[in-house]
Design a protein around this motif. Structure first.
Motif, mmCIF file in Angstrom:
data_model
loop_
_atom_site.group_PDB
_atom_site.id
_atom_site.type_symbol
_atom_site.label_atom_id
_atom_site.label_comp_id
_atom_site.label_asym_id
_atom_site.label_seq_id
_atom_site.Cartn_x
_atom_site.Cartn_y
_atom_site.Cartn_z
ATOM 1 N N VAL A 104 0.811 -1.225 0.000
ATOM 2 C CA VAL A 104 0.000 0.000 0.000
ATOM 3 C C VAL A 104 0.846 1.278 0.000
ATOM 4 O O VAL A 104 0.666 2.132 -0.866
ATOM 5 N N PRO A 105 1.789 1.461 0.939
ATOM 6 C CA PRO A 105 2.554 2.704 0.905
ATOM 7 C C PRO A 105 3.430 2.829 -0.338
ATOM 8 O O PRO A 105 3.658 3.935 -0.835
ATOM 9 N N ILE A 106 3.888 1.714 -0.849
ATOM 10 C CA ILE A 106 4.711 1.744 -2.051
ATOM 11 C C ILE A 106 3.881 2.205 -3.246
ATOM 12 O O ILE A 106 4.313 3.027 -4.046
ATOM 13 N N CYS A 107 2.660 1.695 -3.346
ATOM 14 C CA CYS A 107 1.779 2.091 -4.450
ATOM 15 C C CYS A 107 1.354 3.554 -4.339
ATOM 16 O O CYS A 107 1.241 4.240 -5.352
ATOM 17 N N ILE A 108 1.125 4.017 -3.140
ATOM 18 C CA ILE A 108 0.784 5.433 -2.957
ATOM 19 C C ILE A 108 1.969 6.291 -3.373
ATOM 20 O O ILE A 108 1.803 7.315 -4.057
ATOM 21 N N GLY A 109 3.172 5.881 -2.992
ATOM 22 C CA GLY A 109 4.372 6.608 -3.399
ATOM 23 C C GLY A 109 4.528 6.644 -4.909
ATOM 24 O O GLY A 109 4.885 7.679 -5.486
ATOM 25 N N ILE A 110 4.243 5.543 -5.558
ATOM 26 C CA ILE A 110 4.331 5.480 -7.021
ATOM 27 C C ILE A 110 3.311 6.422 -7.656
ATOM 28 O O ILE A 110 3.626 7.160 -8.583
ATOM 29 N N ALA A 111 2.091 6.391 -7.147
ATOM 30 C CA ALA A 111 1.045 7.255 -7.704
ATOM 31 C C ALA A 111 1.399 8.727 -7.560
ATOM 32 O O ALA A 111 1.193 9.520 -8.487
ATOM 33 N N LEU A 112 1.944 9.097 -6.411
ATOM 34 C CA LEU A 112 2.307 10.502 -6.197
ATOM 35 C C LEU A 112 3.557 10.880 -6.982
ATOM 36 O O LEU A 112 3.619 11.954 -7.594
ATOM 37 N N ALA A 113 4.568 10.015 -6.976
ATOM 38 C CA ALA A 113 5.825 10.335 -7.647
ATOM 39 C C ALA A 113 5.679 10.383 -9.159
ATOM 40 O O ALA A 113 6.353 11.177 -9.823
ATOM 41 N N SER A 114 4.794 9.581 -9.708
ATOM 42 C CA SER A 114 4.637 9.598 -11.158
ATOM 43 C C SER A 114 3.968 10.877 -11.654
ATOM 44 O O SER A 114 3.959 11.146 -12.843
ATOM 45 N N SER A 115 3.457 11.672 -10.748
ATOM 46 C CA SER A 115 2.854 12.959 -11.130
ATOM 47 C C SER A 115 3.854 14.104 -11.078
ATOM 48 O O SER A 115 3.469 15.253 -11.277
ATOM 49 N N LEU A 116 5.107 13.814 -10.807
ATOM 50 C CA LEU A 116 6.111 14.862 -10.660
ATOM 51 C C LEU A 116 6.924 15.114 -11.929
ATOM 52 O O LEU A 116 7.937 15.791 -11.869
ATOM 53 N N GLY A 117 6.529 14.575 -13.043
ATOM 54 C CA GLY A 117 7.302 14.736 -14.266
ATOM 55 C C GLY A 117 7.182 16.127 -14.852
ATOM 56 O O GLY A 117 6.227 16.418 -15.564
ATOM 57 N N PHE A 118 8.145 16.983 -14.559
ATOM 58 C CA PHE A 118 8.115 18.354 -15.068
ATOM 59 C C PHE A 118 9.380 18.725 -15.836
ATOM 60 O O PHE A 118 9.598 19.882 -16.136
ATOM 61 N N MET A 119 10.228 17.751 -16.123
ATOM 62 C CA MET A 119 11.534 18.063 -16.673
ATOM 63 C C MET A 119 11.538 18.165 -18.201
ATOM 64 O O MET A 119 12.260 18.975 -18.756
ATOM 65 N N LEU A 120 10.751 17.380 -18.873
ATOM 66 C CA LEU A 120 10.780 17.339 -20.335
ATOM 67 C C LEU A 120 9.400 17.651 -20.915
ATOM 68 O O LEU A 120 8.382 17.397 -20.284
ATOM 69 N N PRO A 121 9.368 18.167 -22.131
ATOM 70 C CA PRO A 121 8.076 18.450 -22.766
ATOM 71 C C PRO A 121 7.221 17.208 -22.995
ATOM 72 O O PRO A 121 6.003 17.293 -23.039
ATOM 73 N N VAL A 122 7.833 16.043 -23.106
ATOM 74 C CA VAL A 122 7.093 14.819 -23.364
ATOM 75 C C VAL A 122 6.334 14.323 -22.136
ATOM 76 O O VAL A 122 5.420 13.519 -22.253
ATOM 77 N N SER A 123 6.678 14.813 -20.954
ATOM 78 C CA SER A 123 6.077 14.308 -19.715
ATOM 79 C C SER A 123 4.581 14.568 -19.631
ATOM 80 O O SER A 123 3.816 13.681 -19.286
ATOM 81 N N THR A 124 4.157 15.792 -19.870
ATOM 82 C CA THR A 124 2.738 16.136 -19.784
ATOM 83 C C THR A 124 2.383 17.111 -20.900
ATOM 84 O O THR A 124 3.239 17.853 -21.377
ATOM 85 N N PRO A 125 1.116 17.160 -21.289
ATOM 86 C CA PRO A 125 0.708 18.147 -22.292
ATOM 87 C C PRO A 125 0.979 19.601 -21.865
ATOM 88 O O PRO A 125 1.399 20.395 -22.705
ATOM 89 N N PRO A 126 0.776 19.974 -20.587
ATOM 90 C CA PRO A 126 1.124 21.347 -20.217
ATOM 91 C C PRO A 126 2.609 21.666 -20.417
ATOM 92 O O PRO A 126 2.960 22.782 -20.820
ATOM 93 N N ASN A 127 3.469 20.691 -20.168
ATOM 94 C CA ASN A 127 4.893 20.915 -20.429
ATOM 95 C C ASN A 127 5.143 21.156 -21.908
ATOM 96 O O ASN A 127 5.950 22.016 -22.278
ATOM 97 N N ALA A 128 4.473 20.393 -22.758
ATOM 98 C CA ALA A 128 4.642 20.559 -24.199
ATOM 99 C C ALA A 128 4.141 21.927 -24.653
ATOM 100 O O ALA A 128 4.758 22.575 -25.513
#
Length: 138
Positions: free
Chosen positions: A71-95
């Motif tokens: 459970v805590p590992i999956c919560i960490g994964i869910a939260l951490a996977s939303s932190l992609g702000f480094m490249l334009p490919v990560s999210t449409p707002p970044n692009a």
């Protein structure tokens, strides 16, 4: 994709390899940190949903192989996977931001690395503290 990893046994095999590579005994803190960082790195290069679907089954089976709660590992994964702000490919707002031409890729990389380090600390530490206090009953 995640369900196919379960059906074929790939997630169990990779989970056992991860636990074996870590020496067989691993703490909850280590597991949350490892899989959060993996999810974050994958989310920088792919969509956040794809990163979660790929890392989630591996984390669940690795946690179960180590005798830990997933459970805590999956919560960490869910939260951490939303932190992609480094490249334009990560999210449409970044692009969209990158496509304006006002923000160069070097500035996105620099800001994204800072957000990644701070974000992983904010995801991992409170999650582990909460889970440990919940299990111990403090």
């Amino acid at each position: 994709m995640g369900s196919m990893m379960y059906k074929t046994g790939l997630s169990t095999w990779v989970g056992d390899l991860i636990i074996g590579g870590l020496g067989g005994s691993v703490s909850q803190v280590t597991m949350v940190a490892i899989f959060s960082v993996l999810a974050l790195l994958m989310a920088e290069l792919t969509s956040h949903t794809a990163a979660t679907n790929m890392i989630g089954p591996l984390a669940i089976t690795a946690a179960m192989s180590a005798g830990l709660s997933p459970v805590p590992i999956c919560i960490g994964i869910a939260l951490a996977s939303s932190l992609g702000f480094m490249l334009p490919v990560s999210t449409p707002p970044n692009a969209i931001v990158y496509a304006t031409g006002y923000i160069p890729i070097t500035r996105m990389l620099h800001s994204g690395v800072i957000i990644d380090f701070v974000g992983i600390a904010f995801v991992t530490i409170p999650l582990v503290v909460y889970f440990v206090t919940w299990v111990v009953g403090i």
